[in-house]
Design a protein around this motif. Structure first.
Motif, PDB file in Angstrom:
ATOM      1  N   LYS A  52       0.822  -1.219   0.000  1.00 11.08           N
ATOM      2  CA  LYS A  52       0.000   0.000   0.000  1.00 11.08           C
ATOM      3  C   LYS A  52       0.854   1.267   0.000  1.00 11.08           C
ATOM      4  N   LEU A  53       2.119   1.143   0.336  1.00  9.13           N
ATOM      5  CA  LEU A  53       3.009   2.305   0.280  1.00  9.13           C
ATOM      6  C   LEU A  53       3.324   2.688  -1.165  1.00  9.13           C
ATOM      7  N   GLY A  54       3.262   1.725  -2.066  1.00  6.37           N
ATOM      8  CA  GLY A  54       3.594   1.967  -3.463  1.00  6.37           C
ATOM      9  C   GLY A  54       2.422   2.510  -4.257  1.00  6.37           C
ATOM     10  N   LYS A  55       2.777   3.128  -5.385  1.00  2.00           N
ATOM     11  CA  LYS A  55       1.775   3.560  -6.352  1.00  2.00           C
ATOM     12  C   LYS A  55       1.131   2.316  -6.956  1.00  2.00           C
ATOM     13  N   PRO A  56       0.045   2.479  -7.724  1.00  2.00           N
ATOM     14  CA  PRO A  56      -0.593   1.301  -8.316  1.00  2.00           C
ATOM     15  C   PRO A  56       0.379   0.419  -9.116  1.00  2.00           C
ATOM     16  N   GLU A  57       1.305   1.011  -9.835  1.00  2.00           N
ATOM     17  CA  GLU A  57       2.331   0.270 -10.577  1.00  2.00           C
ATOM     18  C   GLU A  57       3.674   0.521  -9.894  1.00  2.00           C
ATOM     19  N   HIS A  58       4.058  -0.333  -8.966  1.00  2.00           N
ATOM     20  CA  HIS A  58       5.321  -0.164  -8.249  1.00  2.00           C
ATOM     21  C   HIS A  58       6.085  -1.480  -8.220  1.00  2.00           C
ATOM     22  N   ILE A  59       7.323  -1.388  -7.789  1.00  2.00           N
ATOM     23  CA  ILE A  59       8.195  -2.548  -7.628  1.00  2.00           C
ATOM     24  C   ILE A  59       8.493  -2.703  -6.146  1.00  2.00           C
ATOM     25  N   LEU A  60       8.442  -3.924  -5.654  1.00  2.00           N
ATOM     26  CA  LEU A  60       8.799  -4.218  -4.266  1.00  2.00           C
ATOM     27  C   LEU A  60      10.075  -5.060  -4.263  1.00  2.00           C
ATOM     28  N   TYR A  61      11.164  -4.452  -3.790  1.00  5.96           N
ATOM     29  CA  TYR A  61      12.450  -5.126  -3.655  1.00  5.96           C
ATOM     30  C   TYR A  61      12.585  -5.619  -2.221  1.00  5.96           C
ATOM     31  N   ASP A  62      12.776  -6.892  -2.042  1.00  2.00           N
ATOM     32  CA  ASP A  62      12.968  -7.468  -0.713  1.00  2.00           C
ATOM     33  C   ASP A  62      14.415  -7.949  -0.608  1.00  2.00           C
TER      34      ASP A  62
END
Length: 76
Positions: A52-62
């Motif tokens: 939810k922190l990201g914009k609708p089109e975002h990347i999540l790097y773990d």
């Protein structure tokens, strides 16, 4: 770019790295969310709150394997 880390002292971060961490990340504001530290606070947030922190089109790097491999877009 915002930096958020609940363990960081803001004055030390400014002095050592010349960055001013935010006290809370903004919901829906980021093109990318990078989990770069393995703090339990991020693990307990869960993938839904983190996404939810990201914009609708975002990347999540773990980078710290806090999430399972299907929940992030990129892992090291």
């Amino acid at each position: 770019m915002d930096v958020f880390d609940p363990w960081v002292n803001p004055e030390e971060a400014k002095c050592e790295y010349n960055i001013t961490p935010v006290s809370e990340p903004k919901s829906g504001a980021y093109d990318a969310v990078v989990l770069a530290v393995g703090h339990h606070q991020f693990k307990s947030m869960g993938v839904e709150k983190i996404r939810k922190l990201g914009k609708p089109e975002h990347i999540l790097y773990d980078l710290k394997y806090l999430l399972n491999s299907q929940e992030s877009d990129i892992r090291l």
